[in-house]
Scaffold this motif. Structure first.
Motif, PDB file in Angstrom:
ATOM      1  N   ASP A  77       0.693  -1.075   0.028  1.00 52.46           N
ATOM      2  CA  ASP A  77       0.056   0.067   0.109  1.00 52.46           C
ATOM      3  C   ASP A  77       0.677   1.277  -0.102  1.00 52.46           C
ATOM      4  O   ASP A  77       0.384   2.290  -0.739  1.00 52.46           O
ATOM      5  CB  ASP A  77      -0.920   0.093   1.233  1.00 52.46           C
ATOM      6  N   LEU A  78       1.874   1.234   0.746  1.00 47.88           N
ATOM      7  CA  LEU A  78       3.044   2.394   0.680  1.00 47.88           C
ATOM      8  C   LEU A  78       3.334   2.618  -0.787  1.00 47.88           C
ATOM      9  O   LEU A  78       3.340   3.669  -1.125  1.00 47.88           O
ATOM     10  CB  LEU A  78       4.144   2.037   1.618  1.00 47.88           C
ATOM     11  N   ALA A  79       3.871   1.717  -1.495  1.00 47.29           N
ATOM     12  CA  ALA A  79       4.387   1.801  -2.901  1.00 47.29           C
ATOM     13  C   ALA A  79       3.254   2.433  -3.697  1.00 47.29           C
ATOM     14  O   ALA A  79       3.360   3.260  -4.280  1.00 47.29           O
ATOM     15  CB  ALA A  79       4.707   0.446  -3.349  1.00 47.29           C
ATOM     16  N   LEU A  80       1.832   1.709  -3.485  1.00 48.34           N
ATOM     17  CA  LEU A  80       0.977   2.216  -4.444  1.00 48.34           C
ATOM     18  C   LEU A  80       0.693   3.610  -4.147  1.00 48.34           C
ATOM     19  O   LEU A  80       0.230   4.670  -5.049  1.00 48.34           O
ATOM     20  CB  LEU A  80      -0.404   1.449  -3.947  1.00 48.34           C
ATOM     21  N   SER A  81       0.586   4.128  -2.746  1.00 45.74           N
ATOM     22  CA  SER A  81       0.232   5.443  -2.426  1.00 45.74           C
ATOM     23  C   SER A  81       1.538   6.548  -2.881  1.00 45.74           C
ATOM     24  O   SER A  81       1.134   7.814  -3.123  1.00 45.74           O
ATOM     25  CB  SER A  81       0.381   5.687  -0.864  1.00 45.74           C
ATOM     26  N   LYS A  82       2.636   6.021  -3.278  1.00 49.93           N
ATOM     27  CA  LYS A  82       3.844   6.804  -3.682  1.00 49.93           C
ATOM     28  C   LYS A  82       3.628   7.092  -5.337  1.00 49.93           C
ATOM     29  O   LYS A  82       4.581   7.811  -5.900  1.00 49.93           O
ATOM     30  CB  LYS A  82       4.989   6.539  -3.321  1.00 49.93           C
ATOM     31  N   GLY A  83       2.605   6.246  -5.915  1.00 51.47           N
ATOM     32  CA  GLY A  83       2.629   6.272  -7.278  1.00 51.47           C
ATOM     33  C   GLY A  83       3.200   5.380  -8.046  1.00 51.47           C
ATOM     34  O   GLY A  83       3.412   5.181  -9.175  1.00 51.47           O
ATOM     35  N   VAL A  84       3.617   4.105  -7.361  1.00 48.97           N
ATOM     36  CA  VAL A  84       4.161   2.929  -7.776  1.00 48.97           C
ATOM     37  C   VAL A  84       3.078   2.129  -8.338  1.00 48.97           C
ATOM     38  O   VAL A  84       2.226   1.876  -7.600  1.00 48.97           O
ATOM     39  CB  VAL A  84       5.255   2.370  -6.984  1.00 48.97           C
ATOM     40  N   ARG A  85       3.187   1.646  -9.665  1.00 44.81           N
ATOM     41  CA  ARG A  85       2.307   0.372 -10.173  1.00 44.81           C
ATOM     42  C   ARG A  85       2.886  -1.005  -9.772  1.00 44.81           C
ATOM     43  O   ARG A  85       4.111  -1.062  -9.940  1.00 44.81           O
ATOM     44  CB  ARG A  85       2.316   0.824 -11.627  1.00 44.81           C
ATOM     45  N   ILE A  86       1.850  -1.867  -9.532  1.00 52.25           N
ATOM     46  CA  ILE A  86       2.112  -3.097  -9.308  1.00 52.25           C
ATOM     47  C   ILE A  86       1.400  -4.059 -10.281  1.00 52.25           C
ATOM     48  O   ILE A  86       0.246  -4.014 -10.476  1.00 52.25           O
ATOM     49  CB  ILE A  86       1.766  -3.645  -7.768  1.00 52.25           C
ATOM     50  N   ILE A  87       2.217  -4.711 -11.195  1.00 53.89           N
ATOM     51  CA  ILE A  87       1.767  -5.589 -12.180  1.00 53.89           C
ATOM     52  C   ILE A  87       1.918  -7.210 -11.582  1.00 53.89           C
ATOM     53  O   ILE A  87       3.084  -7.526 -11.193  1.00 53.89           O
ATOM     54  CB  ILE A  87       2.326  -5.510 -13.425  1.00 53.89           C
ATOM     55  N   GLU A  88       0.988  -7.899 -11.416  1.00 49.90           N
ATOM     56  CA  GLU A  88       0.891  -9.207 -10.841  1.00 49.90           C
ATOM     57  C   GLU A  88       0.945 -10.213 -11.896  1.00 49.90           C
ATOM     58  O   GLU A  88       0.454  -9.960 -13.158  1.00 49.90           O
ATOM     59  CB  GLU A  88      -0.055  -9.633  -9.871  1.00 49.90           C
ATOM     60  N   HIS A  89       1.041 -11.668 -11.675  1.00 53.49           N
ATOM     61  CA  HIS A  89       1.071 -12.578 -12.542  1.00 53.49           C
ATOM     62  C   HIS A  89       1.889 -12.456 -13.747  1.00 53.49           C
ATOM     63  O   HIS A  89       1.521 -12.785 -14.988  1.00 53.49           O
ATOM     64  CB  HIS A  89      -0.382 -13.027 -12.925  1.00 53.49           C
ATOM     65  N   ALA A  90       3.105 -11.944 -13.741  1.00 55.30           N
ATOM     66  CA  ALA A  90       3.926 -11.777 -14.977  1.00 55.30           C
ATOM     67  C   ALA A  90       5.537 -11.979 -14.795  1.00 55.30           C
ATOM     68  O   ALA A  90       5.869 -11.676 -13.430  1.00 55.30           O
ATOM     69  CB  ALA A  90       3.769 -10.372 -15.491  1.00 55.30           C
ATOM     70  N   ALA A  91       6.161 -12.583 -15.496  1.00 60.52           N
ATOM     71  CA  ALA A  91       7.736 -12.929 -15.400  1.00 60.52           C
ATOM     72  C   ALA A  91       8.388 -12.231 -16.524  1.00 60.52           C
ATOM     73  O   ALA A  91       7.952 -12.104 -17.689  1.00 60.52           O
ATOM     74  CB  ALA A  91       7.886 -14.427 -15.118  1.00 60.52           C
ATOM     75  N   PRO A  92       9.815 -12.020 -16.280  1.00 61.64           N
ATOM     76  CA  PRO A  92      10.384 -11.334 -17.297  1.00 61.64           C
ATOM     77  C   PRO A  92      10.930 -12.440 -18.399  1.00 61.64           C
ATOM     78  O   PRO A  92      11.036 -13.720 -18.015  1.00 61.64           O
ATOM     79  CB  PRO A  92      11.762 -10.971 -16.525  1.00 61.64           C
ATOM     80  N   ALA A  93      10.814 -12.170 -19.794  1.00 64.70           N
ATOM     81  CA  ALA A  93      10.891 -12.879 -20.668  1.00 64.70           C
ATOM     82  C   ALA A  93      12.002 -12.460 -21.766  1.00 64.70           C
ATOM     83  O   ALA A  93      12.427 -13.120 -22.612  1.00 64.70           O
ATOM     84  CB  ALA A  93       9.581 -13.287 -21.222  1.00 64.70           C
ATOM     85  N   GLY A  94      12.353 -11.246 -21.706  1.00 67.95           N
ATOM     86  CA  GLY A  94      13.188 -10.957 -22.623  1.00 67.95           C
ATOM     87  C   GLY A  94      13.826  -9.320 -22.275  1.00 67.95           C
ATOM     88  O   GLY A  94      13.058  -8.690 -21.471  1.00 67.95           O
ATOM     89  N   ILE A  95      14.891  -8.925 -22.679  1.00 65.97           N
ATOM     90  CA  ILE A  95      15.386  -7.925 -22.328  1.00 65.97           C
ATOM     91  C   ILE A  95      15.759  -7.087 -23.793  1.00 65.97           C
ATOM     92  O   ILE A  95      16.488  -7.485 -24.588  1.00 65.97           O
ATOM     93  CB  ILE A  95      16.797  -7.909 -21.503  1.00 65.97           C
ATOM     94  N   ILE A  96      15.145  -5.889 -24.228  1.00 62.40           N
ATOM     95  CA  ILE A  96      15.271  -5.308 -25.395  1.00 62.40           C
ATOM     96  C   ILE A  96      16.222  -3.944 -25.059  1.00 62.40           C
ATOM     97  O   ILE A  96      15.890  -3.201 -24.363  1.00 62.40           O
ATOM     98  CB  ILE A  96      13.934  -4.743 -26.038  1.00 62.40           C
TER      99      ILE A  96
END
Length: 447
Positions: free
Chosen positions: A324-343
């Motif tokens: 909740d602290l992160a969200l209150s500071k304007g951080v977005r949280i995306i769930e159910h996702a894993a890194p697949a590539g670096i561009i």
């Protein structure tokens, strides 16, 4: 942060000095005397207090709160320090919502627990402000102990051993003691150089020598066999020095670095306005380190900060308060996702993610992907032990210990994050260091 990691989008001065001072001020300002007495009066002083059971160091919480309510915060601090010598830092950084306050009867009945963390800070700050140490060493035993690591576990073990009359030497790989407390937590949780002030206060017990810039097994320093030849016992509390890799092609690109390095750089920076930060920051992971990195990136002036976690928010290791602290500071949280590539060409420009789902063999990555802009990406997917003596048994990348910290090697104990029982919490490391010290003392006196 190295020069190679400074890309066009990573610049200093995104936020002015006045805003930075406000952004990084104390997250939980201390209670004054009146506020503390009012907060203490909410405690039921339960006989079988669930808050005590929930505390890894088993502080007698009802007792110290009653002592505050009767106007004796110094006595309350002594009650705290008897169980947790780093009670001042733990009052600031413990996830109390998951531990003592989460188990409070008031929380269960009303949804508003007694403010145990703030009350603990009030007591410990009051006593520490007197600049005198409340403990006196026992008669000297003639025994000596080497402690490897000046983090919470090592400091806790060293203080308890010195208190018992042993001579203790702490060896640490960094130039400043404190470990996680100094290098690994958000600046707004322990401002005003509190970690170093706490170490200096702890060292007043006497009988502890600090050796800095010394790493176990490094050429020119020393190894475990040499320590055992010089000391009667050894305690290993060096934490976790390595960082798990994403295992993706392009991971070496500029702009990608461990979240722990970013946090350490920020904690040691003399001028936050001179600390470079990206415009688009992505943090991969879901623990406290991920949140600390993301929130501080936002406070430094990053325009877009996103935490991406492979499972659901409910499964994130970071507490709901931290999320909740992160969200209150304007951080977005995306769930159910894993890194697949670096561009990117030389430097990161985007991170590709694949959505995840539960499968018969655990978590699976789907074919559905998306990309996030990123001129800076912090990896917060766990840490590793690093090099350890071959004689010590390891499982799952951590040192195996029994219930009181004994390792597979005679005269060697361990505690904190470097062990299988570590939980990436200051308070757990303190408890393990304390308990191992008690067993070391018994061993030395019997021997």
């Amino acid at each position: 942060m190295s020069n190679s990691q400074l890309t066009a989008g990573i610049v200093a001065g995104r936020t002015d000095a006045e805003a930075l001072a406000s952004n990084f001020s104390d997250l939980h300002p201390p209670l004054d005397n009146h506020e503390a007495r009012v907060a203490a009066d909410r405690c039921y002083f339960c006989h079988d207090a669930p808050c005590v059971t929930a505390c890894p160091t088993s502080i007698d919480i009802p007792l110290f709160i009653r002592q505050i309510s009767t106007g004796t915060p110094e006595a309350a601090a002594r009650t705290i320090f008897d169980s947790n010598i780093l009670g001042g830092m733990c009052a600031r950084v413990c996830p109390t919502e998951n531990l003592c306050e989460g188990s409070c009867v008031r929380e269960t009945a009303e949804g508003k627990p007694v403010e145990i963390g703030l009350l603990q800070r009030h007591a410990t700050d009051t006593l520490m402000a007197k600049q005198s140490h409340p403990y006196t060493r026992a008669a000297l035993t003639g025994r000596s102990v080497a402690v490897v690591g000046a983090g919470p576990a090592g400091l806790s073990a060293a203080h308890r051993l010195a208190l018992k009359g042993h001579e203790v030497t702490i060896y640490d790989a960094r130039r400043k003691p404190g470990g996680l407390n100094e290098y690994g937590i958000a600046s707004y949780k322990a401002p005003d150089d509190f970690a170093q002030k706490e170490v200096a206060w702890l060292m007043q017990i006497g009988g502890i020598t600090m050796v800095e810039n010394w790493m176990l097994g490094r050429k020119g320093d020393g190894d475990l066999a040499e320590l055992l030849a010089e000391y009667d016992a050894v305690f290993l509390g060096m934490g976790l020095s390595g960082v798990n890799a994403l295992r993706l092609e392009g991971e070496e690109k500029d702009g990608i670095l461990p979240a722990t390095d970013f946090i350490a750089d920020l904690r040691q920076a003399s001028d936050l306005a001179a600390l470079p930060i990206g415009r688009d920051v992505v943090v991969i992971g879901g623990g406290m380190t991920a949140v600390d990195a993301a929130v501080q990136a936002k406070l430094l002036g990053a325009l877009n900060v996103t935490i991406v976690y492979r499972r659901s928010r409910a499964e994130m290791p970071a507490s709901s308060f931290e999320q909740d602290l992160a969200l209150s500071k304007g951080v977005r949280i995306i769930e159910h996702a894993a890194p697949a590539g670096i561009i990117g060409n030389g430097a990161v420009r985007e991170i590709e993610f694949a959505y995840t789902k539960a499968g018969p063999n655990g978590l699976e990555m789907t074919d559905e992907t998306f990309r996030l802009k990123a001129d800076q990406c912090f990896k917060a997917i766990g840490q590793t032990l690093g090099d350890t003596p071959e004689e010590i048994k390891i499982a799952g990348g951590k040192i195996i210990t029994d219930g009181i910290g004994r390792t597979s090697m005679a005269r060697v104990w361990a505690g904190g994050d470097c062990t299988h029982a570590g939980e990436d919490l200051t308070v757990t490391a303190v408890a393990q260091g304390r308990d191992a010290a008690e067993d070391i003392h018994s061993f030395l006196m019997e021997g």
